[in-house]
Enzyme design. Structure first.
Site, PDB file in Angstrom:
ATOM      1  N   GLY A   1     -28.093 105.580  21.166  1.00 19.64           N
ATOM      2  CA  GLY A   1     -27.556 105.085  19.885  1.00 19.64           C
ATOM      3  C   GLY A   1     -28.419 105.478  18.705  1.00 19.64           C
ATOM      4  O   GLY A   1     -28.388 104.821  17.659  1.00 19.64           O
TER       5      GLY A   1
ATOM      6  N   GLY B   1     -27.040 105.860  15.049  1.00 16.81           N
ATOM      7  CA  GLY B   1     -26.507 104.697  14.331  1.00 16.81           C
ATOM      8  C   GLY B   1     -27.505 104.197  13.292  1.00 16.81           C
ATOM      9  O   GLY B   1     -28.523 104.845  13.014  1.00 16.81           O
ATOM     10  N   PHE B   2     -27.209 103.041  12.756  1.00 14.05           N
ATOM     11  CA  PHE B   2     -28.021 102.477  11.667  1.00 14.05           C
ATOM     12  C   PHE B   2     -29.456 102.188  12.131  1.00 14.05           C
ATOM     13  O   PHE B   2     -30.430 102.775  11.630  1.00 14.05           O
ATOM     14  CB  PHE B   2     -27.310 101.216  11.169  1.00 14.05           C
ATOM     15  CG  PHE B   2     -28.120 100.317  10.299  1.00 14.05           C
ATOM     16  CD1 PHE B   2     -28.830 100.808   9.219  1.00 14.05           C
ATOM     17  CD2 PHE B   2     -28.148  98.945  10.550  1.00 14.05           C
ATOM     18  CE1 PHE B   2     -29.567  99.953   8.399  1.00 14.05           C
ATOM     19  CE2 PHE B   2     -28.864  98.093   9.734  1.00 14.05           C
ATOM     20  CZ  PHE B   2     -29.593  98.597   8.671  1.00 14.05           C
ATOM     21  N   ILE B   3     -29.605 101.301  13.115  1.00 12.87           N
ATOM     22  CA  ILE B   3     -30.959 100.923  13.551  1.00 12.87           C
ATOM     23  C   ILE B   3     -31.580 102.052  14.386  1.00 12.87           C
ATOM     24  O   ILE B   3     -32.760 102.381  14.221  1.00 12.87           O
ATOM     25  CB  ILE B   3     -30.931  99.600  14.348  1.00 12.87           C
ATOM     26  CG1 ILE B   3     -30.335  98.475  13.496  1.00 12.87           C
ATOM     27  CG2 ILE B   3     -32.335  99.222  14.809  1.00 12.87           C
ATOM     28  CD1 ILE B   3     -30.062  97.183  14.251  1.00 12.87           C
ATOM     29  N   GLY B   4     -30.761 102.648  15.257  1.00 15.27           N
ATOM     30  CA  GLY B   4     -31.275 103.722  16.115  1.00 15.27           C
ATOM     31  C   GLY B   4     -31.859 104.865  15.300  1.00 15.27           C
ATOM     32  O   GLY B   4     -32.913 105.414  15.634  1.00 15.27           O
TER      33      GLY B   4
ATOM     34  N   THR C   1     -29.098  90.873  20.073  1.00 15.45           N
ATOM     35  CA  THR C   1     -28.817  90.170  18.822  1.00 15.45           C
ATOM     36  C   THR C   1     -29.047  88.667  18.971  1.00 15.45           C
ATOM     37  O   THR C   1     -28.961  88.122  20.072  1.00 15.45           O
ATOM     38  CB  THR C   1     -27.340  90.434  18.431  1.00 15.45           C
ATOM     39  OG1 THR C   1     -26.966  89.534  17.409  1.00 15.45           O
ATOM     40  CG2 THR C   1     -26.394  90.218  19.604  1.00 15.45           C
ATOM     41  N   ASP C   2     -29.272  88.005  17.826  1.00 14.38           N
ATOM     42  CA  ASP C   2     -29.365  86.538  17.848  1.00 14.38           C
ATOM     43  C   ASP C   2     -27.990  85.894  18.050  1.00 14.38           C
ATOM     44  O   ASP C   2     -27.898  84.699  18.346  1.00 14.38           O
ATOM     45  CB  ASP C   2     -30.015  86.007  16.563  1.00 14.38           C
ATOM     46  CG  ASP C   2     -29.258  86.358  15.293  1.00 14.38           C
ATOM     47  OD1 ASP C   2     -28.274  87.125  15.358  1.00 14.38           O
ATOM     48  OD2 ASP C   2     -29.651  85.864  14.213  1.00 14.38           O
ATOM     49  N   GLU C   3     -26.931  86.699  17.918  1.00 15.39           N
ATOM     50  CA  GLU C   3     -25.583  86.114  18.028  1.00 15.39           C
ATOM     51  C   GLU C   3     -25.293  85.614  19.438  1.00 15.39           C
ATOM     52  O   GLU C   3     -24.365  84.821  19.631  1.00 15.39           O
ATOM     53  CB  GLU C   3     -24.531  87.136  17.574  1.00 15.39           C
ATOM     54  CG  GLU C   3     -24.753  87.540  16.124  1.00 15.39           C
ATOM     55  CD  GLU C   3     -23.638  88.394  15.533  1.00 15.39           C
ATOM     56  OE1 GLU C   3     -22.485  88.231  15.930  1.00 15.39           O
ATOM     57  OE2 GLU C   3     -23.959  89.220  14.661  1.00 15.39           O
TER      58      GLU C   3
ATOM     59  N   TYR D   1     -17.855  90.378  20.517  1.00 18.06           N
ATOM     60  CA  TYR D   1     -19.091  91.168  20.368  1.00 18.06           C
ATOM     61  C   TYR D   1     -20.271  90.450  21.009  1.00 18.06           C
ATOM     62  O   TYR D   1     -20.966  91.008  21.864  1.00 18.06           O
ATOM     63  CB  TYR D   1     -19.384  91.434  18.882  1.00 18.06           C
ATOM     64  CG  TYR D   1     -20.805  91.895  18.621  1.00 18.06           C
ATOM     65  CD1 TYR D   1     -21.249  93.144  19.070  1.00 18.06           C
ATOM     66  CD2 TYR D   1     -21.719  91.081  17.942  1.00 18.06           C
ATOM     67  CE1 TYR D   1     -22.556  93.569  18.839  1.00 18.06           C
ATOM     68  CE2 TYR D   1     -23.027  91.507  17.715  1.00 18.06           C
ATOM     69  CZ  TYR D   1     -23.452  92.749  18.169  1.00 18.06           C
ATOM     70  OH  TYR D   1     -24.743  93.153  17.951  1.00 18.06           O
TER      71      TYR D   1
ATOM     72  N   LYS E   1     -22.661  91.406  24.271  1.00 17.26           N
ATOM     73  CA  LYS E   1     -24.112  91.594  24.206  1.00 17.26           C
ATOM     74  C   LYS E   1     -24.813  90.616  25.166  1.00 17.26           C
ATOM     75  O   LYS E   1     -25.781  90.977  25.836  1.00 17.26           O
ATOM     76  CB  LYS E   1     -24.633  91.383  22.780  1.00 17.26           C
ATOM     77  CG  LYS E   1     -24.213  92.437  21.782  1.00 17.26           C
ATOM     78  CD  LYS E   1     -24.749  93.833  22.084  1.00 17.26           C
ATOM     79  CE  LYS E   1     -26.236  93.967  21.884  1.00 17.26           C
ATOM     80  NZ  LYS E   1     -26.670  95.389  22.023  1.00 17.26           N
TER      81      LYS E   1
END
Ligand SMILES: NC(=O)c1ccc[n+]([C@@H]2O[C@H](COP(=O)([O-])OP(=O)(O)OC[C@H]3O[C@@H](n4cnc5c(N)ncnc54)[C@H](O)[C@@H]3O)[C@@H](O)[C@H]2O)c1
Length: 365
Positions: free
Chosen positions: A19, A22-25, A145-147, A170, A174
């Site tokens: 990944g 992507g944004f964080i990757g 994720t914290d979710e 989602y 995760k």
């Protein structure tokens, strides 16, 4: 703290990042290439949210390799592991947008659960085949994720002891992947660690998430949608602080543990959007009114979690990490970046035009 990171990676470090487009990757890949001597293999299938334009700074490095591949492709994974011989894997490849998971959950199950399972299987085979010194040093860092912890009321924080209680497709996907990772630790002794992070923001975030969507809509003079009354609370973390945390977890985290990463920056969504409006106003005053005039309250997200807030004490006390960016400095830099980088986001707006996703009354996207 900065110096510690760069001295702790060596030329012998070979990091497989899934990944990484992507944004964080991509922030992880940019950090590893620009601030350490490590070699990186970025394995990414380039879904709608992955873009090689996030990696222009690093593509000329001879320590950077890109492989367009799906984490569900076991034979490609096996070959990539055998050829690249990673000393560590940072697993970020995922479907990441809650609204999309509400509209169409299948890719979330396929990538986040089945894909993580496939990667764990192949990684276990690879790890078992390593020589003794290498096997002990190998690490698998699963970025979560914290979710997964569900939703908080007005008080309290998520700690690493909080029971998982995911509430969206989602976060459920995760959570399932986190459980698989821990099962690999317990059952096979596989050296994995999990990080559970709060909401990230910063440069190169695909313009479907609240912060980039609001900035770009503001710059384009479009309405700024806020779900419900904008009262939901998130704990915001600048992506570069997240990357610094991941580097520390990879190096010093204890196998079989979770690490909660959060910036102690709780804001309601309304506060976030108002801060963006104010930063835009300072940068490029809006003709004919204020940016705040563009705010529109729209139908709430189904099952919208009220509040997430991380207690990052373990990161702070055991790993010496603390978020360096405050929300106000981070948001100003982020607004300026999107203002200056229309060349980056304009092509992505053609992949996603900002329309509402994830209302249960609209079954598919
Ligand atoms: N963005 C956040 O605020 C946040 C917070 C906590 C945790 N995370 C987690 O961090 C990770 C990265 O999130 P992000 O915001 O950078 O997401 P993103 O959507 O920007 O990037 C995901 C990347 O994974 C790739 N990908 C998707 N499916 C793939 C597959 N089957 N095979 C190979 N590559 C695939 C995409 O092409 C993309 O480059 C995710 O695991 C996410 O759950 C994100």
């Amino acid at each position: 703290m900065q110096a510690v990171f760069s001295h702790e990676f060596f030329e012998s470090d070979r990091i497989l990042v899934t990944g990484g487009a992507g944004f964080i990757g991509s922030a992880v890949v940019r950090y590893l290439i620009n601030a350490t001597p490590a070699a990186v293999l970025n394995l990414d299938s380039l879904t709608y949210s992955g873009s090689l334009s996030n990696l222009m700074d690093v593509t000329s490095s001879d320590r950077y390799l890109f492989l367009e591949a799906d984490v569900n492709d076991s034979s490609v994974l096996a070959q990539a592991l055998g050829d690249f011989t990673p000393t560590a894997i940072i697993h970020l490849a995922a479907e990441s947008h809650v609204d999309r998971s509400i509209a169409e959950s299948d890719p979330f199950v396929t990538t986040n659960i089945v894909g993580t399972h496939g990667l764990l299987k192949q990684s276990l085979v690879y790890w078992r085949g390593l020589g003794e010194g290498k096997r002990e040093k190998f690490r698998f860092l699963h970025v979560s994720t914290d979710e997964v912890y569900g939703s908080l009321g007005n008080d309290g924080f998520f700690t690493e002891e909080t029971a998982y209680a995911p509430r969206s497709p989602y976060s459920a996907s995760k959570a399932a992947s986190d459980h698989l990772v821990m099962a690999w630790v317990e059952t096979y002794g596989f050296p994995a660690i999990i990080s559970n992070c709060s909401n990230n923001y910063g440069f190169y975030q695909f313009p479907e998430k609240l912060i980039p969507l609001t900035i770009i809509n503001g710059l384009s003079g479009l309405p700024l949608p806020l779900y419900g009354r904008g009262a939901n609370v998130r704990d915001w973390l600048h992506v570069e602080d997240h990357v610094r945390a991941l580097m520390l977890i990879l190096r010093h985290g204890q196998v079989g543990r979770n690490y909660n990463v959060g910036g102690r920056n709780e804001r309601t969504n309304l506060q976030v959007v108002e801060a963006i409006c104010d930063a835009l106003e300072a940068l490029r005053p809006r003709a004919g009114g204020l940016y705040r005039d563009l705010i529109r309250f729209v139908e709430d997200r189904p099952g919208h979690d009220h509040r997430y807030a991380i207690d990052p004490t373990r990161m702070e006390t055991e790993l010496g990490w603390r978020a360096q960016e405050s929300f106000s400095t981070g948001i100003e830099k982020t607004v300026k970046w999107y203002h200056d980088r229309a060349d980056w986001w304009e092509p992505l707006r053609r992949r996603y035009d900002g329309r509402r996703l994830g209302l249960t009354s609209a079954p598919s996207i």
